[in-house]
Design an enzyme around this catalytic site. Structure first.
Site, short mmCIF file in Angstrom:
data_model
loop_
_atom_site.label_atom_id
_atom_site.label_comp_id
_atom_site.label_asym_id
_atom_site.label_seq_id
_atom_site.Cartn_x
_atom_site.Cartn_y
_atom_site.Cartn_z
N ASP A 1 43.70 51.15 42.07
CA ASP A 1 43.74 52.57 41.68
C ASP A 1 44.11 52.65 40.21
OD1 ASP A 1 43.99 55.30 41.49
OD2 ASP A 1 45.68 55.49 42.86
N TYR B 1 47.97 48.58 40.84
CA TYR B 1 48.23 49.85 40.13
C TYR B 1 48.88 50.81 41.13
CZ TYR B 1 44.35 47.84 37.41
OH TYR B 1 43.52 47.01 36.72
N CYS C 1 41.62 74.81 33.04
CA CYS C 1 40.48 74.70 33.97
C CYS C 1 39.18 74.75 33.18
CB CYS C 1 40.46 75.89 34.94
SG CYS C 1 41.84 75.92 36.09
N CYS D 1 39.58 57.70 39.22
CA CYS D 1 39.56 59.08 38.72
C CYS D 1 38.53 59.22 37.60
CB CYS D 1 40.95 59.48 38.22
SG CYS D 1 41.59 58.38 36.97
N CYS E 1 49.40 81.49 37.17
CA CYS E 1 48.33 80.51 37.05
C CYS E 1 47.76 80.32 38.46
CB CYS E 1 48.86 79.20 36.48
SG CYS E 1 47.64 77.89 36.53
N1 SAH Z 1 48.27 54.47 43.30
C1 SAH Z 1 49.20 55.43 42.75
C2 SAH Z 1 48.87 55.94 41.36
C3 SAH Z 1 48.23 55.07 40.43
S1 SAH Z 1 48.04 55.72 38.82
C4 SAH Z 1 49.27 56.67 43.62
O1 SAH Z 1 48.36 56.94 44.42
O2 SAH Z 1 50.22 57.41 43.49
C5 SAH Z 1 47.76 54.21 37.95
C6 SAH Z 1 48.98 53.37 37.77
O3 SAH Z 1 48.59 52.15 37.18
C7 SAH Z 1 50.04 53.95 36.87
O4 SAH Z 1 51.24 54.02 37.60
C8 SAH Z 1 50.15 52.94 35.72
O5 SAH Z 1 51.47 52.78 35.27
C9 SAH Z 1 49.64 51.68 36.35
N2 SAH Z 1 49.06 50.65 35.46
C10 SAH Z 1 48.36 50.83 34.33
N3 SAH Z 1 47.89 49.65 33.87
C11 SAH Z 1 48.28 48.71 34.75
C12 SAH Z 1 48.08 47.29 34.84
N4 SAH Z 1 47.39 46.64 33.93
N5 SAH Z 1 48.61 46.64 35.90
C13 SAH Z 1 49.32 47.31 36.85
N6 SAH Z 1 49.54 48.64 36.81
C14 SAH Z 1 49.04 49.33 35.78
#
Ligand code: SAH
Length: 471
Positions: free
Chosen positions: A402, A333, A102, A429, A180
């Site tokens: 995402d 993603y 943290c 994020c 924790c």
């Molecule tokens: N939307 C998901 C989490 C996404 S985290 C949820 O809410 O649970 C980001 C994700 O993007 C990861 O799983 C990673 O493997 C993927 N990723 C990374 N680069 C990428 C790309 N170029 N194209 C597609 N996916 C990708």
């Protein structure tokens, strides 16, 4: 969280001129803290040079000692708070100073939420050149403790005693975490007991330098909705000595476990999991629910770490997408497909794209388990598949992205600007890459709304849901 000031080299004095002052390591100074950095450190300026001070808060006047001097910034250690911020509070964690987990426990929770909103605003002003970015107040937790569903603790030996925890910030020293504050109590209880049993049975701990021993990492996971728990022992070897006794002891001392598994990682790597996972006892997965959806979580399956806030985050995504039931939605993603499945009941069709094949397999299983017949998942790179589909005439109405901390690939941004979905919902994020990407999308889109959600209270992380509408 590792405090990496290097990532922050963009913080230059506003006029862009280089600082002239020479600073030396060991030098002491009085500093007024102006803001918080992306890793939660206080930021002050000493004669134009930016100085990062861990655990100093905006508005405070402090004494600090310089620990590192680089061309564009310096770091300093907090010696004394001369004028205290009203937001300063006593961190409840007994190992807060050592542990790297943290970075904001010394700040009142309300102030943490406000500072996260400010961080997002500042990024958008700077990188997207928006004067008054539409950023809402951060959505926090009523009780911002015990929120993490997974403890992933490294195992080591110190003075002959077995310890399990996280590394001290910037070092390779393990901090033994008996409890924790941000973990769900079930996870730390499992780790404590596993540690005891491993020690009692004399099962050797893996030693990185010598590459000997067996147990590397203990992973405890709890499903918030069902209460089911899982213990994963990551080992350097296939065999675990006295494995039968180990399992018997774990079962009798932790009757709440429904799954005990072993994952083998023989590699010299900081990656936690290896390729082979086997059941030692019980089921290979735990059952979790999020809203109406059900998931089977195997040891390596990705699942958001803070279920309560994930629910709120996904609801914000749903609100931003504003679906009517007739839309084709792309979830880029998509990980294990959770956002797709959250939105599938409200769209005509949902298509997810994800790079990791195992995650796509999980997404397909999750779709089946939740009877989402209108959700499909594809393995690939978002920046390759989306333009390819566009050429084939696929025209999405809404695109959810995402991405990892690095943000969107330029090819994907170009494709979005060509395909022109009516709405882009950007889940991020990392406020810096979010703001840079939004800056580019503003060519054809208007930023309507940014909603920060606090997924990781007491850390400097901030997650945002942004809505962009085609002009
Ligand atoms: N939307 C998901 C989490 C996404 S985290 C949820 O809410 O649970 C980001 C994700 O993007 C990861 O799983 C990673 O493997 C993927 N990723 C990374 N680069 C990428 C790309 N170029 N194209 C597609 N996916 C990708």
């Amino acid at each position: 969280m590792k405090s990496s000031a290097k990532q922050q080299k963009d913080f230059r004095p506003r006029d862009g001129k280089q600082p002239e002052t020479k600073l030396t390591v060991g030098q002491q100074m009085t500093l007024t803290i102006k803001s918080l950095g992306i890793n939660g450190e206080g930021i002050g300026y000493f004669k134009r040079k930016i100085v990062f001070v861990d655990k100093a808060l905006p508005g405070e006047v402090i004494h600090a000692q310089v620990t590192e001097v680089k061309e564009k910034y310096a770091t300093a250690r907090l010696l004394k708070v001369v004028e205290k911020s009203p937001a300063r509070t006593k961190a409840p964690c007994p190992v807060y100073e050592e542990c790297g987990g943290c970075s904001l426990q010394h700040m009142d929770y309300k102030a943490q939420l406000a500072s996260k909103q400010e961080l997002v605003l500042e990024s958008l002003r700077k990188y997207a050149r928006l004067e008054t970015p539409p950023v809402a107040p951060t959505i926090g937790m009523d009780n911002p403790w015990g929120y993490r569903n997974k403890a992933q603790f490294q195992v080591g030996k110190r003075d002959g005693k077995l310890v399990a925890g996280l590394y001290q910030t910037g070092t390779h020293q393990l901090v033994d975490l008996e409890t924790c504050q941000v973990q769900h109590e079930a996870t730390t209880a499992i780790v404590r007991t596993a540690k005891q049993v491993i020690q009692e049975l004399g099962i050797p701990v893996y030693e990185e330098r010598k590459r000997t021993g067996v147990i590397r990492t203990v992973v405890a996971r709890v499903a918030f909705a069902t209460g089911e728990t899982q213990l994963t022992l990551v080992t350097a070897t296939n065999e675990i000595p006295r494995v039968k006794e180990l399992v018997m002891e774990l079962r009798s001392r932790l009757p709440e476990l429904v799954s005990i598994v072993q994952n083998v990682n023989a590699q010299k790597t900081s990656v936690i999991f290896g390729d082979t996972t086997r059941e030692l006892w019980g089921r290979p997965y735990i059952a979790e629910k999020l809203g109406e959806l059900s998931f089977d979580l195997s040891a390596r399956a990705f699942f958001q770490l803070n279920p309560e806030q994930t629910h709120k985050l996904y609801d914000e995504v749903k609100k931003a997408a504003g679906l009517t039931g007739s839309e084709l939605l792309l979830d880029l993603y998509c990980g294990t497909g959770t956002i797709s499945l959250w939105l599938a009941p409200f769209a005509r069709e949902v298509r997810g794209i994800e790079l990791i094949p195992e995650a796509v397999e999980d997404a397909r299983k999750n779709a089946e388990r939740n009877q989402a017949a209108n959700a499909q998942f594809h393995v690939g790179r978002a920046e390759v598949l989306m333009p390819k589909w566009a050429k084939q005439g696929v025209k999405p109405d809404v695109v959810v992205v995402d991405p990892p901390r690095t943000g969107l690939d330029d090819a994907l941004i170009r494709s979005l600007l060509e395909v022109m979905p009516k709405k882009i919902v950007y889940v991020s994020c990392n406020p810096s890459t979010l703001a840079k990407d939004i800056g580019k999308l503003l060519a054809k889109y208007e930023l309507k709304h940014v909603q920060p959600v606090d997924m990781f209270p007491h850390t400097a992380h901030v997650e945002c849901v942004s809505l962009l509408k085609l002009k």
